[in-house]
Design an enzyme around this catalytic site. Structure first.
Site, short mmCIF file in Angstrom:
data_model
loop_
_atom_site.label_atom_id
_atom_site.label_comp_id
_atom_site.label_asym_id
_atom_site.label_seq_id
_atom_site.Cartn_x
_atom_site.Cartn_y
_atom_site.Cartn_z
CB SER A 19 -4.69 -33.34 -22.72
OG SER A 19 -3.36 -33.39 -23.20
CG HIS A 44 -5.02 -37.85 -22.75
ND1 HIS A 44 -5.38 -39.08 -23.27
CD2 HIS A 44 -4.34 -37.21 -23.75
CE1 HIS A 44 -4.94 -39.17 -24.52
NE2 HIS A 44 -4.30 -38.05 -24.83
CG ASP A 46 -1.24 -36.02 -25.27
OD1 ASP A 46 -1.78 -36.96 -25.87
OD2 ASP A 46 -1.88 -35.06 -24.79
CG MET A 48 3.79 -35.69 -28.54
SD MET A 48 3.35 -34.01 -28.97
CE MET A 48 1.63 -33.99 -28.50
CG HIS A 77 -2.19 -40.44 -27.17
ND1 HIS A 77 -2.74 -39.28 -27.67
CD2 HIS A 77 -1.91 -41.21 -28.26
CE1 HIS A 77 -2.81 -39.35 -28.99
NE2 HIS A 77 -2.29 -40.50 -29.37
CG MET A 79 0.86 -39.18 -30.39
SD MET A 79 0.27 -37.53 -29.97
CE MET A 79 0.29 -37.67 -28.20
CG MET A 148 -5.19 -39.15 -33.15
SD MET A 148 -4.80 -38.40 -31.53
CE MET A 148 -4.83 -36.65 -31.85
CG ASP A 186 -6.36 -36.89 -27.85
OD1 ASP A 186 -6.47 -35.71 -27.47
OD2 ASP A 186 -5.30 -37.54 -27.77
#
Ligand code: DX5
Ligand code: ZN
Length: 227
Positions: A19, A44, A46, A48, A77, A79, A148, A186
């Protein structure tokens, strides 16, 4: 890329997905090259938005910059609230697998189809409080189920023990529905729990701090793979 996903269920070792949230943003190319040279198969990423989760990370330009420097699978991913608004944008910056949160999608089926229509693999993420059985009617459409194992929003948090049970439930659901969905874990994944996660049925292990805060990130990736 589709080969990576479809073949994986028959492999012995998990896919490792470092990540980038835990990477050194002042020298990102160094960490990108480390992952490129390592045995990790996925990046990976992320995203957000400060609304779905109480933190803001990075967005399209950073993902594009990484994609420009790698041939590995880009595992994005999201979020964010209303992820359906950005499906095309993430395709354009290089996403291969696009994962949305169950809790962020009123019309989950439509969103999953839209991701597939763009030629990406589609994933759904579950927060720690969201039960696996809620995916009963959509699991056969999912390429990836992201469980998660911390509350989303931050790297470096403590692994939630109930995740082990959720992996077993996910595995049972996937088998019962004859689906080929990969299970991704994750949050809080490291050398202390990787073996147990793989044994229970995790196909993809996301690792942020355990890789990037290690003295030997490439060696840690290799150990995670073989643990
Ligand atoms: C948390 C993110 C994770 C995070 C994992 O919301 O989804 O991908 O980067 O970080 P570690 O491995 O440090 O728990
Ligand atoms: Zn993540």
């Amino acid at each position: 890329m589709s080969e990576v996903l479809s073949l994986h269920k028959h492999r012995i070792m998990p896919i490792i997905a470092p990540s980038i949230l835990a990477a050194d943003f002042s020298n990102l190319i160094k960490d990108i090259e480390m992952v490129n040279q390592s045995e990790a198969e996925w990046f990976h990423l992320d995203v957000m938005d400060g609304v779905f989760v109480p933190n803001i990370s990075y967005g399209m330009p950073v993902i594009k910059a990484i994609d420009d420097h790698t041939d590995k699978v880009m595992d994005v991913h999201l979020m964010i609230v209303q992820p359906e608004r950005y499906i095309k944008d993430f395709k354009e910056v290089g996403a291969d697998v696009l994962t949305v949160h169950y809790e962020a999608c009123t019309h989950l089926h439509r969103t999953i189809q839209a991701i597939k229509d763009e030629g990406m693999k589609a994933g759904v993420a579950l927060n720690p409080h969201t039960p696996v059985h809620l995916l009963e009617d959509i699991i056969h459409d999912l390429d990836l189920l992201l469980i998660m194992s911390v509350n989303p929003g931050f790297g470096g948090q403590k692994f939630i023990q109930n995740t082990y049970e959720k992996i077993t439930q996910a595995k049972n659901l996937i088998e019962r529905k004859n689906a080929s969905t990969l299970i991704e874990i994750d949050g809080g994944v490291g050398l202390g729990n990787a073996a147990q996660l793989s044994q229970l049925g995790a196909d993809v292990l996301v690792a942020g701090s355990s890789v990037f805060q290690s003295n030997d990130p490439m060696g840690t990736i290799s150990e995670l793979l073989r643990s």
